[in-house]
Design a protein around this motif. Structure first.
Motif, PDB file in Angstrom:
ATOM      1  N   LEU A 147      46.956  38.459  37.332  1.00 21.50           N
ATOM      2  CA  LEU A 147      47.375  39.849  37.149  1.00 21.50           C
ATOM      3  C   LEU A 147      47.138  40.246  35.694  1.00 21.50           C
ATOM      4  O   LEU A 147      47.679  39.621  34.779  1.00 21.50           O
ATOM      5  CB  LEU A 147      48.865  39.980  37.513  1.00 21.50           C
ATOM      6  N   ILE A 148      46.315  41.273  35.507  1.00 20.19           N
ATOM      7  CA  ILE A 148      45.972  41.745  34.155  1.00 20.19           C
ATOM      8  C   ILE A 148      46.379  43.211  34.072  1.00 20.19           C
ATOM      9  O   ILE A 148      45.887  44.041  34.846  1.00 20.19           O
ATOM     10  CB  ILE A 148      44.455  41.586  33.895  1.00 20.19           C
ATOM     11  N   THR A 149      47.300  43.523  33.155  1.00 25.20           N
ATOM     12  CA  THR A 149      47.892  44.866  33.180  1.00 25.20           C
ATOM     13  C   THR A 149      47.733  45.591  31.837  1.00 25.20           C
ATOM     14  O   THR A 149      47.575  44.970  30.793  1.00 25.20           O
ATOM     15  CB  THR A 149      49.393  44.784  33.527  1.00 25.20           C
ATOM     16  N   ALA A 207      44.860  37.797  24.102  1.00 22.72           N
ATOM     17  CA  ALA A 207      43.785  38.789  24.122  1.00 22.72           C
ATOM     18  C   ALA A 207      43.091  38.833  25.480  1.00 22.72           C
ATOM     19  O   ALA A 207      42.980  37.821  26.174  1.00 22.72           O
ATOM     20  CB  ALA A 207      42.773  38.444  23.039  1.00 22.72           C
ATOM     21  N   GLY A 208      42.594  40.016  25.810  1.00 25.61           N
ATOM     22  CA  GLY A 208      41.860  40.165  27.067  1.00 25.61           C
ATOM     23  C   GLY A 208      40.611  39.316  27.095  1.00 25.61           C
ATOM     24  O   GLY A 208      40.263  38.726  28.119  1.00 25.61           O
ATOM     25  N   SER A 209      39.930  39.254  25.958  1.00 26.55           N
ATOM     26  CA  SER A 209      38.641  38.553  25.930  1.00 26.55           C
ATOM     27  C   SER A 209      38.791  37.034  26.060  1.00 26.55           C
ATOM     28  O   SER A 209      37.814  36.364  26.379  1.00 26.55           O
ATOM     29  CB  SER A 209      37.900  38.889  24.634  1.00 26.55           C
ATOM     30  N   VAL A 211      42.316  35.217  27.230  1.00 22.68           N
ATOM     31  CA  VAL A 211      43.228  34.950  28.358  1.00 22.68           C
ATOM     32  C   VAL A 211      42.787  35.714  29.606  1.00 22.68           C
ATOM     33  O   VAL A 211      42.685  35.148  30.707  1.00 22.68           O
ATOM     34  CB  VAL A 211      44.680  35.322  27.972  1.00 22.68           C
ATOM     35  N   GLY A 212      42.497  37.015  29.425  1.00 23.77           N
ATOM     36  CA  GLY A 212      42.088  37.830  30.574  1.00 23.77           C
ATOM     37  C   GLY A 212      40.828  37.265  31.207  1.00 23.77           C
ATOM     38  O   GLY A 212      40.749  37.067  32.427  1.00 23.77           O
ATOM     39  N   GLU A 213      39.848  36.986  30.361  1.00 26.46           N
ATOM     40  CA  GLU A 213      38.576  36.491  30.899  1.00 26.46           C
ATOM     41  C   GLU A 213      38.761  35.131  31.596  1.00 26.46           C
ATOM     42  O   GLU A 213      38.182  34.892  32.652  1.00 26.46           O
ATOM     43  CB  GLU A 213      37.544  36.384  29.779  1.00 26.46           C
ATOM     44  N   ALA A 214      39.582  34.265  30.999  1.00 26.20           N
ATOM     45  CA  ALA A 214      39.797  32.946  31.622  1.00 26.20           C
ATOM     46  C   ALA A 214      40.423  33.105  33.016  1.00 26.20           C
ATOM     47  O   ALA A 214      40.099  32.344  33.940  1.00 26.20           O
ATOM     48  CB  ALA A 214      40.698  32.094  30.729  1.00 26.20           C
ATOM     49  N   SER A 225      44.208  41.135  40.214  1.00 25.52           N
ATOM     50  CA  SER A 225      44.511  42.563  40.198  1.00 25.52           C
ATOM     51  C   SER A 225      44.413  43.033  38.754  1.00 25.52           C
ATOM     52  O   SER A 225      45.059  42.482  37.870  1.00 25.52           O
ATOM     53  CB  SER A 225      45.912  42.803  40.758  1.00 25.52           C
ATOM     54  N   PHE A 226      43.588  44.044  38.546  1.00 25.01           N
ATOM     55  CA  PHE A 226      43.344  44.544  37.186  1.00 25.01           C
ATOM     56  C   PHE A 226      43.629  46.037  37.133  1.00 25.01           C
ATOM     57  O   PHE A 226      43.157  46.801  37.975  1.00 25.01           O
ATOM     58  CB  PHE A 226      41.881  44.287  36.792  1.00 25.01           C
ATOM     59  N   THR A 227      44.377  46.451  36.130  1.00 25.92           N
ATOM     60  CA  THR A 227      44.540  47.879  35.842  1.00 25.92           C
ATOM     61  C   THR A 227      44.180  48.091  34.382  1.00 25.92           C
ATOM     62  O   THR A 227      44.710  47.405  33.507  1.00 25.92           O
ATOM     63  CB  THR A 227      45.996  48.334  36.084  1.00 25.92           C
ATOM     64  N   LYS A 234      34.759  46.776  34.754  1.00 26.49           N
ATOM     65  CA  LYS A 234      33.419  46.356  35.186  1.00 26.49           C
ATOM     66  C   LYS A 234      33.156  44.902  34.793  1.00 26.49           C
ATOM     67  O   LYS A 234      32.544  44.148  35.553  1.00 26.49           O
ATOM     68  CB  LYS A 234      32.359  47.273  34.578  1.00 26.49           C
ATOM     69  N   LEU A 235      33.621  44.508  33.594  1.00 33.17           N
ATOM     70  CA  LEU A 235      33.464  43.097  33.172  1.00 33.17           C
ATOM     71  C   LEU A 235      34.255  42.180  34.100  1.00 33.17           C
ATOM     72  O   LEU A 235      33.778  41.121  34.533  1.00 33.17           O
ATOM     73  CB  LEU A 235      34.006  42.898  31.753  1.00 33.17           C
ATOM     74  N   VAL A 236      35.482  42.609  34.393  1.00 28.67           N
ATOM     75  CA  VAL A 236      36.346  41.828  35.288  1.00 28.67           C
ATOM     76  C   VAL A 236      35.671  41.685  36.655  1.00 28.67           C
ATOM     77  O   VAL A 236      35.649  40.601  37.248  1.00 28.67           O
ATOM     78  CB  VAL A 236      37.736  42.513  35.411  1.00 28.67           C
TER      79      VAL A 236
HETATM   80  P1  ADP Z   1      43.191  49.780  27.483  1.00 27.90           P
HETATM   81  O1  ADP Z   1      42.112  50.496  26.763  1.00 27.90           O
HETATM   82  O2  ADP Z   1      44.055  50.626  28.329  1.00 27.90           O
HETATM   83  O3  ADP Z   1      43.950  48.789  26.647  1.00 27.90           O
HETATM   84  P2  ADP Z   1      41.695  47.649  28.648  1.00 27.90           P
HETATM   85  O4  ADP Z   1      40.900  47.775  29.882  1.00 27.90           O
HETATM   86  O5  ADP Z   1      41.003  47.311  27.406  1.00 27.90           O
HETATM   87  O6  ADP Z   1      42.460  49.017  28.597  1.00 27.90           O
HETATM   88  O7  ADP Z   1      42.873  46.605  28.849  1.00 27.90           O
HETATM   89  C1  ADP Z   1      43.588  46.429  30.055  1.00 27.90           C
HETATM   90  C2  ADP Z   1      43.962  44.965  30.177  1.00 27.90           C
HETATM   91  O8  ADP Z   1      42.766  44.207  30.302  1.00 27.90           O
HETATM   92  C3  ADP Z   1      44.689  44.401  28.951  1.00 27.90           C
HETATM   93  O9  ADP Z   1      45.677  43.484  29.379  1.00 27.90           O
HETATM   94  C4  ADP Z   1      43.571  43.707  28.209  1.00 27.90           C
HETATM   95  O10 ADP Z   1      44.021  42.663  27.369  1.00 27.90           O
HETATM   96  C5  ADP Z   1      42.749  43.156  29.356  1.00 27.90           C
HETATM   97  N1  ADP Z   1      41.343  42.834  29.008  1.00 27.90           N
HETATM   98  C6  ADP Z   1      40.602  43.313  27.986  1.00 27.90           C
HETATM   99  N2  ADP Z   1      39.366  42.764  27.985  1.00 27.90           N
HETATM  100  C7  ADP Z   1      39.311  41.906  29.038  1.00 27.90           C
HETATM  101  C8  ADP Z   1      38.299  41.044  29.588  1.00 27.90           C
HETATM  102  N3  ADP Z   1      37.090  40.936  29.049  1.00 27.90           N
HETATM  103  N4  ADP Z   1      38.610  40.322  30.703  1.00 27.90           N
HETATM  104  C9  ADP Z   1      39.815  40.429  31.279  1.00 27.90           C
HETATM  105  N5  ADP Z   1      40.807  41.217  30.804  1.00 27.90           N
HETATM  106  C10 ADP Z   1      40.582  41.950  29.702  1.00 27.90           C
END
Ligand code: ADP
Length: 494
Positions: A147-149, A207-209, A211-214, A225-227, A234-236
């Motif tokens: 879950l990425i929020t 960080a998203g780049s 933790v999120g990416e992993a 689930s990504f918001t 698109k990367l997700v």
């Molecule tokens: P915002 O501009 O609203 O912060 P983001 O799309 O950048 O929107 O961020 C939404 C969530 O996605 C955050 O929790 C962020 O850390 C995470 N996130 C950012 N980059 C990545 C990535 N490459 N992979 C997965 N999650 C990411």
């Protein structure tokens, strides 16, 4: 010295594996450090995914109503701590207390609703095409979910996912936004206190780049689930596609409120003030376009500007504040960039369009409520999501033209029409390309038990909220029971 907060993995609070941290600051008072949080690594995600996988083995076997009882206790704890959580949320993301209380209330509603579904989540039984055979189909959990929020609804959005996901028997690796980590810790504390078994929800900050990416790449994580923004979504989607994960995307919006010539203008003005400037325009359902019938355009604009200019900006903890700060400096710069583009492309700026300053406003990332008129559908500010208090006013001469303008953007989350004509309202409900249409109400205001999500570039066909979210958090299992005592071949022995 600011308080240090931790991750929660396998039921234990812990630091990031390499001990690195990041600061959580107040957007209304940037010098205030609210806490220090772990800047985690992919090995923290690894441990969290393992813990979630271990927990899934037993959690999926807990009877669903028993899982629901834990959610009921979580709901009660949220009720008890609502004001405390709201105050912390206001400090970390800025919206006024009335709104952060609403955010917690959405978590409460979702917990009660998800708990109630644990006694339903109906399957479907059908007759068999063969004699002495019975067909059943029922929902099973997906497994470990990532879950990425984002930061704009720090309690509501995680709740929309975690509560129904747990109700259905899944476990979680949860990465909240870097701007709102504290609310996430409070949610986890509550689930722990409610009696959720260890490992069912694991919290990994960072960080998203990394933790999120992993999360999007981890083989044990079956669904994500990504918001957030469309660019990140698109990367997700790429990562989840390569790793064949279920994916629910909730991304951008460019929502419009249409006001026809027969509308109740008082109501329409109240609606657009709330839709465009509530949460400082930082909602995926925010009203960022106002499509006015030419007959009421001038009157509506004049009254709207007069009322919008009276909105009070400030720290959301103070009483009487209507509009809080922008979440951070980067985002305020992005809003300034769009305002400059709007002016350059020929839109008329009739309110705001500048950083709000003076007194305590200088301490945070405030931006004045901004209105552009003479906007045409081809302009950048009419097409792209700005995520700030910037409203673009467009003109139409008929319902058909209003719908065409509404549908001319790539997004399709929310929409709204103000009219007293039921026939035209129903045509709009049918033809507006959006996952949500409000009639005589603003573009914002989703309820926990209704499906939430958008069409076109806003999403990928899934819905959060209501019964629809269980379509994402479950898979179908079909069971054939043959009690004929002999081999019966489907399609052959008929
Ligand atoms: P915002 O501009 O609203 O912060 P983001 O799309 O950048 O929107 O961020 C939404 C969530 O996605 C955050 O929790 C962020 O850390 C995470 N996130 C950012 N980059 C990545 C990535 N490459 N992979 C997965 N999650 C990411």
């Amino acid at each position: 010295m600011a308080t240090s907060f931790q991750n929660f993995i396998g039921g234990t609070w812990c630091n990031s594996s390499d001990g690195k941290t990041f600061e959580n600051r107040n957007p209304a008072d940037w010098n205030e450090i609210l806490g220090i949080f772990p800047l985690s690594t992919s090995s923290d995600v690894e441990r969290a995914a393992q813990a979630a996988d271990d927990a899934f083995r037993s959690w999926r076997l807990v009877p669903a109503p028993e899982r629901g009882n834990i959610l009921l206790r979580a709901a009660e704890l949220l009720v008890r701590r609502k004001d405390e959580i709201a105050a912390i949320m206001t400090r970390e993301m800025g919206k006024p207390l009335t709104e952060t209380r609403g955010d917690v209330q959405e978590g409460i509603d979702t917990a009660f609703y998800s708990a109630s579904e644990t006694r339903r989540m109906f399957g479907i039984n059908t007759p068999s095409e063969l004699r002495n055979k019975m067909n059943l189909s029922f929902r099973i959990p997906v497994g470990v979910c990532g879950l990425i929020t984002p930061w704009n609804f720090p309690m509501a959005i995680p709740s929309w996912n975690i509560f129904p996901g747990l109700a259905a028997g899944n476990t979680f690796v949860f990465k909240p936004a870097e701007d709102t980590p504290w609310t996430a810790n409070l949610l986890i504390e509550i689930l722990d206190e409610a009696g959720l078994p260890k490992g069912c929800v694991n919290l990994v900050h960072g960080a998203g780049s990394t933790v999120g990416e992993a999360i999007t790449k981890h083989p044990l994580i079956r669904a994500v689930s990504f918001t957030g923004s469309t660019a990140t979504g698109k990367l997700v989607a790429q990562n989840c596609g390569v790793h064949t994960k279920h994916l629910c995307l909730e991304m951008g919006g460019k929502n419009a409120q249409i006001v026809l010539e027969d509308a109740d203008l008082d109501l329409a003005i109240e609606g657009v003030l709330w839709g465009a400037f509530g949460t400082t325009g930082q909602r995926c359902t925010a009203t960022s376009r106002l499509i006015l019938h030419e007959k009421i355009h001038d009157e509506m604009v004049e009254r709207l500007v007069s009322q919008a200019s009276k909105l009070r900006l400030g720290n959301g903890l103070e009483t009487g504040i209507d509009v809080g700060p922008i979440i951070n400096e980067k985002q305020r710069k992005n809003i300034e960039r769009y305002v400059a583009i709007g002016k350059k492309e020929g839109a008329a700026c009739i309110l705001g369009a500048r950083v709000a300053s003076g007194g305590n406003l200088d301490k945070g990332w405030f931006f004045e409520p901004t209105i552009f008129t003479k906007v045409t559908p081809d302009m950048t500010i009419a097409k792209e999501e700005i995520f700030g208090p910037v409203l673009s006013v467009l003109t139409c001469s008929s319902l058909e033209e209003a719908i065409e303008i509404n549908n001319s953007v790539i997004y399709g989350l929310s929409s709204s029409i103000y009219t007293r004509d039921i026939n035209r309202a129903m045509v709009a409900a049918r033809d507006l390309e959006a996952g949500i249409t409000y009639i005589n109400a603003a573009t914002i205001g989703a309820e926990a038990h209704m499906p939430f999500g958008g069409v076109k570039a806003t999403g990928n066909g899934h819905r959060e909220g209501g019964w629809a979210v269980f379509d994402f958090y479950t898979e179908w299992k079909s069971v054939y029971i043959d009690y004929s005592g002999k081999l019966q071949r489907a399609q052959i022995d008929i």
